[in-house]
Design a protein around this motif. Structure first.
Motif, PDB file in Angstrom:
ATOM      1  N   ALA A 131       0.838  -1.205   0.000  1.00 34.35           N
ATOM      2  CA  ALA A 131       0.000   0.000   0.000  1.00 34.35           C
ATOM      3  C   ALA A 131       0.871   1.253   0.000  1.00 34.35           C
ATOM      4  O   ALA A 131       0.565   2.235  -0.690  1.00 34.35           O
ATOM      5  CB  ALA A 131      -0.926  -0.007   1.220  1.00 34.35           C
ATOM      6  N   ALA A 132       1.961   1.240   0.757  1.00 32.26           N
ATOM      7  CA  ALA A 132       2.863   2.392   0.803  1.00 32.26           C
ATOM      8  C   ALA A 132       3.506   2.637  -0.552  1.00 32.26           C
ATOM      9  O   ALA A 132       3.687   3.791  -0.965  1.00 32.26           O
ATOM     10  CB  ALA A 132       3.935   2.178   1.868  1.00 32.26           C
ATOM     11  N   LEU A 133       3.837   1.575  -1.264  1.00 31.12           N
ATOM     12  CA  LEU A 133       4.424   1.714  -2.600  1.00 31.12           C
ATOM     13  C   LEU A 133       3.444   2.391  -3.547  1.00 31.12           C
ATOM     14  O   LEU A 133       3.795   3.330  -4.271  1.00 31.12           O
ATOM     15  CB  LEU A 133       4.830   0.342  -3.147  1.00 31.12           C
ATOM     16  CG  LEU A 133       5.348   0.307  -4.581  1.00 31.12           C
ATOM     17  CD1 LEU A 133       6.666   1.063  -4.680  1.00 31.12           C
ATOM     18  CD2 LEU A 133       5.517  -1.125  -5.040  1.00 31.12           C
ATOM     19  N   VAL A 134       2.207   1.953  -3.521  1.00 32.14           N
ATOM     20  CA  VAL A 134       1.173   2.538  -4.373  1.00 32.14           C
ATOM     21  C   VAL A 134       0.970   4.011  -4.029  1.00 32.14           C
ATOM     22  O   VAL A 134       0.952   4.875  -4.916  1.00 32.14           O
ATOM     23  CB  VAL A 134      -0.151   1.749  -4.228  1.00 32.14           C
ATOM     24  CG1 VAL A 134      -1.310   2.505  -4.835  1.00 32.14           C
ATOM     25  CG2 VAL A 134      -0.025   0.375  -4.859  1.00 32.14           C
ATOM     26  N   LEU A 135       0.833   4.309  -2.742  1.00 32.24           N
ATOM     27  CA  LEU A 135       0.649   5.699  -2.322  1.00 32.24           C
ATOM     28  C   LEU A 135       1.856   6.555  -2.682  1.00 32.24           C
ATOM     29  O   LEU A 135       1.709   7.713  -3.086  1.00 32.24           O
ATOM     30  CB  LEU A 135       0.378   5.778  -0.824  1.00 32.24           C
ATOM     31  CG  LEU A 135      -0.990   5.310  -0.382  1.00 32.24           C
ATOM     32  CD1 LEU A 135      -1.072   5.261   1.134  1.00 32.24           C
ATOM     33  CD2 LEU A 135      -2.080   6.192  -0.951  1.00 32.24           C
ATOM     34  N   GLY A 136       3.035   5.986  -2.540  1.00 27.87           N
ATOM     35  CA  GLY A 136       4.250   6.716  -2.893  1.00 27.87           C
ATOM     36  C   GLY A 136       4.291   7.090  -4.361  1.00 27.87           C
ATOM     37  O   GLY A 136       4.667   8.215  -4.722  1.00 27.87           O
ATOM     38  N   ILE A 137       3.895   6.168  -5.216  1.00 28.54           N
ATOM     39  CA  ILE A 137       3.866   6.448  -6.655  1.00 28.54           C
ATOM     40  C   ILE A 137       2.861   7.556  -6.957  1.00 28.54           C
ATOM     41  O   ILE A 137       3.142   8.489  -7.708  1.00 28.54           O
ATOM     42  CB  ILE A 137       3.545   5.169  -7.451  1.00 28.54           C
ATOM     43  CG1 ILE A 137       4.716   4.181  -7.377  1.00 28.54           C
ATOM     44  CG2 ILE A 137       3.232   5.500  -8.909  1.00 28.54           C
ATOM     45  CD1 ILE A 137       4.412   2.811  -7.947  1.00 28.54           C
ATOM     46  N   ILE A 138       1.684   7.470  -6.360  1.00 30.13           N
ATOM     47  CA  ILE A 138       0.640   8.475  -6.616  1.00 30.13           C
ATOM     48  C   ILE A 138       1.087   9.854  -6.134  1.00 30.13           C
ATOM     49  O   ILE A 138       0.990  10.843  -6.866  1.00 30.13           O
ATOM     50  CB  ILE A 138      -0.686   8.066  -5.936  1.00 30.13           C
ATOM     51  CG1 ILE A 138      -1.255   6.798  -6.580  1.00 30.13           C
ATOM     52  CG2 ILE A 138      -1.706   9.201  -6.020  1.00 30.13           C
ATOM     53  CD1 ILE A 138      -2.434   6.195  -5.831  1.00 30.13           C
ATOM     54  N   LEU A 139       1.576   9.932  -4.895  1.00 31.94           N
ATOM     55  CA  LEU A 139       1.963  11.229  -4.332  1.00 31.94           C
ATOM     56  C   LEU A 139       3.182  11.818  -5.041  1.00 31.94           C
ATOM     57  O   LEU A 139       3.261  13.033  -5.243  1.00 31.94           O
ATOM     58  CB  LEU A 139       2.206  11.100  -2.830  1.00 31.94           C
ATOM     59  CG  LEU A 139       0.968  10.792  -1.996  1.00 31.94           C
ATOM     60  CD1 LEU A 139       1.347  10.477  -0.557  1.00 31.94           C
ATOM     61  CD2 LEU A 139      -0.033  11.934  -2.062  1.00 31.94           C
TER      62      LEU A 139
END
Length: 166
Positions: A15-23
């Motif tokens: 989840a952190a990887l996905v959020l990191g890419i988006i942000l």
């Protein structure tokens, strides 16, 4: 305790990887004003995951191999579909996600773009939350003891810490 730690750490990192890419994408394109919608999506995904966990806890499980097998199978289907998706898009995952976000943001009016980004981040994170709940329910068979709880909290804390360092 160890099972809960590993499950929450792994899913939290995804989840952190996905959020990191988006942000990172929003920051790089100068659209940081949309960050709050990503955080709203994250909050809603966490809420849905917690509600699913409460529902599974209310249902309650006794020592039942069928329920355990069913939950693990559903979780396995989630993981297998993610593995297939990653296998197909591993080299281009960032570009793939950025293209989808670009389509969401640029082709729509601002309110619709904000809702689209909220929904995108919600579904990307909710998937990980549902996997976490299913795997934890199968691993503990609904018996939430203090050690499993502490292991889950420690795994999530480590995932957040790693995400901050990334």
């Amino acid at each position: 305790m160890i099972a809960a730690l590993v499950i929450t750490l792994r899913e939290g990192l995804e989840a952190a990887l996905v959020l990191g890419i988006i942000l990172t994408y929003l920051q790089r394109t100068g659209r940081t004003s949309l960050n709050r919608y990503v955080y709203w999506g994250l909050g809603l995904a966490i809420l849905v995951s917690l509600m699913l966990g409460v529902i599974l806890q209310i249902i309650g499980f006794e020592e039942n191999e069928r329920i355990e097998g069913t939950l693990l199978s559903i979780g396995g289907i989630f993981v297998a579909s993610m593995v297939v998706w990653m296998w197909r898009t591993a080299r281009n995952i960032r570009r793939h996600m950025e293209t989808k976000m670009d389509n969401i943001i640029t082709e729509r009016q601002s309110n619709r773009a904000a809702f689209g980004l909220l929904a995108f981040s919600f579904f990307m994170v909710a998937r990980e939350g549902v996997e976490t709940v299913l795997f934890l329910a199968a691993a503990t068979l609904g018996e939430a003891d203090i050690f499993a709880f502490l292991g889950g909290l420690l795994g999530l804390a480590m995932a957040v810490l790693f995400a901050i360092f990334f």
